[in-house]
Design a protein around this motif. Sequence first.
Motif, PDB file in Angstrom:
ATOM      1  N   ALA A  51      -0.985  -5.594   2.224  1.00  0.00           N
ATOM      2  CA  ALA A  51      -0.465  -4.620   1.263  1.00  0.00           C
ATOM      3  C   ALA A  51      -0.312  -3.263   1.938  1.00  0.00           C
ATOM      4  O   ALA A  51      -0.840  -3.018   3.019  1.00  0.00           O
ATOM      5  CB  ALA A  51      -1.406  -4.512   0.066  1.00  0.00           C
ATOM      6  N   LYS A  52       0.424  -2.365   1.286  1.00  0.00           N
ATOM      7  CA  LYS A  52       0.557  -1.000   1.785  1.00  0.00           C
ATOM      8  C   LYS A  52      -0.811  -0.316   1.813  1.00  0.00           C
ATOM      9  O   LYS A  52      -1.741  -0.724   1.120  1.00  0.00           O
ATOM     10  CB  LYS A  52       1.506  -0.201   0.902  1.00  0.00           C
ATOM     11  N   ALA A  53      -0.905   0.739   2.637  1.00  0.00           N
ATOM     12  CA  ALA A  53      -2.158   1.492   2.689  1.00  0.00           C
ATOM     13  C   ALA A  53      -2.534   2.007   1.309  1.00  0.00           C
ATOM     14  O   ALA A  53      -3.712   2.057   0.946  1.00  0.00           O
ATOM     15  CB  ALA A  53      -2.037   2.635   3.691  1.00  0.00           C
ATOM     16  N   VAL A  54      -1.516   2.409   0.545  1.00  0.00           N
ATOM     17  CA  VAL A  54      -1.714   2.762  -0.858  1.00  0.00           C
ATOM     18  C   VAL A  54      -0.969   1.714  -1.674  1.00  0.00           C
ATOM     19  O   VAL A  54       0.255   1.779  -1.838  1.00  0.00           O
ATOM     20  CB  VAL A  54      -1.165   4.172  -1.177  1.00  0.00           C
ATOM     21  N   PRO A  55      -1.690   0.687  -2.159  1.00  0.00           N
ATOM     22  CA  PRO A  55      -1.013  -0.431  -2.823  1.00  0.00           C
ATOM     23  C   PRO A  55      -0.168   0.026  -3.997  1.00  0.00           C
ATOM     24  O   PRO A  55      -0.502   0.963  -4.712  1.00  0.00           O
ATOM     25  CB  PRO A  55      -2.184  -1.305  -3.294  1.00  0.00           C
ATOM     26  N   SER A  56       0.949  -0.663  -4.172  1.00  0.00           N
ATOM     27  CA  SER A  56       1.869  -0.339  -5.261  1.00  0.00           C
ATOM     28  C   SER A  56       1.803  -1.411  -6.333  1.00  0.00           C
ATOM     29  O   SER A  56       1.333  -2.520  -6.099  1.00  0.00           O
ATOM     30  CB  SER A  56       3.296  -0.224  -4.728  1.00  0.00           C
ATOM     31  N   ALA A  57       2.307  -1.077  -7.497  1.00  0.00           N
ATOM     32  CA  ALA A  57       2.235  -2.000  -8.626  1.00  0.00           C
ATOM     33  C   ALA A  57       3.118  -3.221  -8.425  1.00  0.00           C
ATOM     34  O   ALA A  57       2.871  -4.273  -9.021  1.00  0.00           O
ATOM     35  CB  ALA A  57       2.636  -1.274  -9.908  1.00  0.00           C
TER      36      ALA A  57
END
Length: 615
Positions: free
Chosen positions: A23-29
């Motif tokens: 996942a992204k470093a800041v996970p998205s919905a």
Amino acid sequence: MPVPTEELKLHIVNAATGRTLGAKAVPSADGALVVRDFPDGGPSPEQWQLTPVQSAQGGQAQADRTYVIRNAVSGKVLDNPAAADRGVRQWDATAGRKGQQWHLVPVEGEAGLFFIEGITDGAVLDLADPGAEEARVVLRAYDEGAESQRWRFVTAEPERISDPVLGWASLSHWNGRRSWRLAQSAALRPAPDATPSFSDMLLVLKRFGSDQDAGGWRSDGPNPSPGGRTGWWAGLGARFLADTAGSGRADIVGLKPAKGAVASSGRGDGTFGDEERVLHPTASSSNPADLWTLVDMTGDGRPDVVVLASDGVRVSAQDEDGTFAPAGGKLVLKAFGHGQQAGGWLAGKHPRFLVDTTGDGRVDIVGCHDDGVWISLQDEDGAFAPLTGQPALRAFGHGEKAGGWLADRHPRFLVDTTGDGRVDIVGCHDDGVWISLQDEDGTFAEPLYILDDFGVDQGWASVGEHPRFLLATTDGGAADLVGFGPQGVVVARGRGDGTFEPAQLVLNDFGQAQGWTGERHLRFLSDVTGDGTPDIVGFGDEGVWVSHNRGDGRFERARLVCRGFGYNDDAGAWRVDRHPRFLADVTGDGRADIVGFGGPGVYVARNLYRRFRTR
């Protein structure tokens, strides 16, 4: 690398960037997936598992290798939402959804790399911008030249458990005698669900060791296989275990240049007799290049001594009182020997086997020379047929015209793969596995290429570095190919018709990636539980590790069963080139014990598996 089984947890790495899928470093919905770096001290990369999609009949996984790729922690799966930007996400699993099913297609000529192909339209996983710090994972049309479409599966660290080790505690008696009792050792902290399976090692005989006080034994020739496979040979200085009398218990046998084969009889309690008796005296014509073995040649239940001598094959049959005669061996065949008059067969180039090739109950002699495979059949009177003018098969030989098979790189096996009672010839060459089937007339067919694995081109560098075996891993099943490969234990299930299913990585342990090397560690297969199926046994750094067979050809995670016989100093500082180790039944209870020839002498760790199991 073969496709791992669903039990194994994986990191999925992009070949072009070396970055890991997650996942992204800041996970998205939206659950979008990228490839990125995972620095030390930060969150660990996602781990994935490959779940085969069952066929409509509920049987085995489909032949086209269709999988659901599942997050090992969250349970979400790799999903194709069919969005305009072709972005791939991790999403809740939906049974039967085609957008969550994937083919794993090996990259031709590049071992261990795969295309991950969606089954709906044949598009493959790629990167939107390979140079980006967090490159978005998307679906694109297949492009043979796109490095970013290639993916590697990296298994997570192996999960291991340890048994509580039972040590030998010395007891003294009023009359001066000594005995030992089993006492739990504080050296290991047992896992909650672990049960003892082997005792700690005990020095049972101050002979047959590499120290001068124990005989100063040195192996000048080959040592037999630790697994005791049919067809092994031993050179001068070798020590091994063999049932010399047909009693069902293993005895110690050593090959001394001056005395010949000497033995110490097993007492049935894990110890051996102090006297070193001459089992088979050396002949005046003996040569350091001679190779020895013990095998039942007549079917009477008693092993005979067979020597590949300078002038050919010599046999000393064992009579009813345990005597081997004649002393120098009877020359039964002027072939397969290391002298020029017997064909000039060399241990480092020409493997030779003693095996019943026709299923008639009599042992035959088979060898792979420069020009191919030569066979001498044994008749009802115990006589061996002279070699003909031509090899039985112009293949599997050392010479280029016979395939360029090298003894240290290309293992060969004689095993019945079809269930017809006749052995077939199976070999692992550079490109993979070849087989020659034997027909009813005893003729071997031209070899067929049947599996693109277990070869040098797939990373299996040598016989010593990557041991391979051909045996049944299930009770009553067909012979399977099992090997200790670069990434762990690999199995190709035998179909019973001379072919094999695609190879699978069944255990992320005992392989090169987990630190196991041929120079430091012994690995083989042996039944240590007495259930009729082989288990994986490895002599590692810390001691002896065992991975039990589940009964269906799969294996449990490895457990440390004995803190001894290992490479590290606190495990005894055992060395492959000086300290032979074996699994053999020395108590007669039907289960293999651990026997090692160390510096001071012979050490034994008794098998306690069933004794401490819940009944």
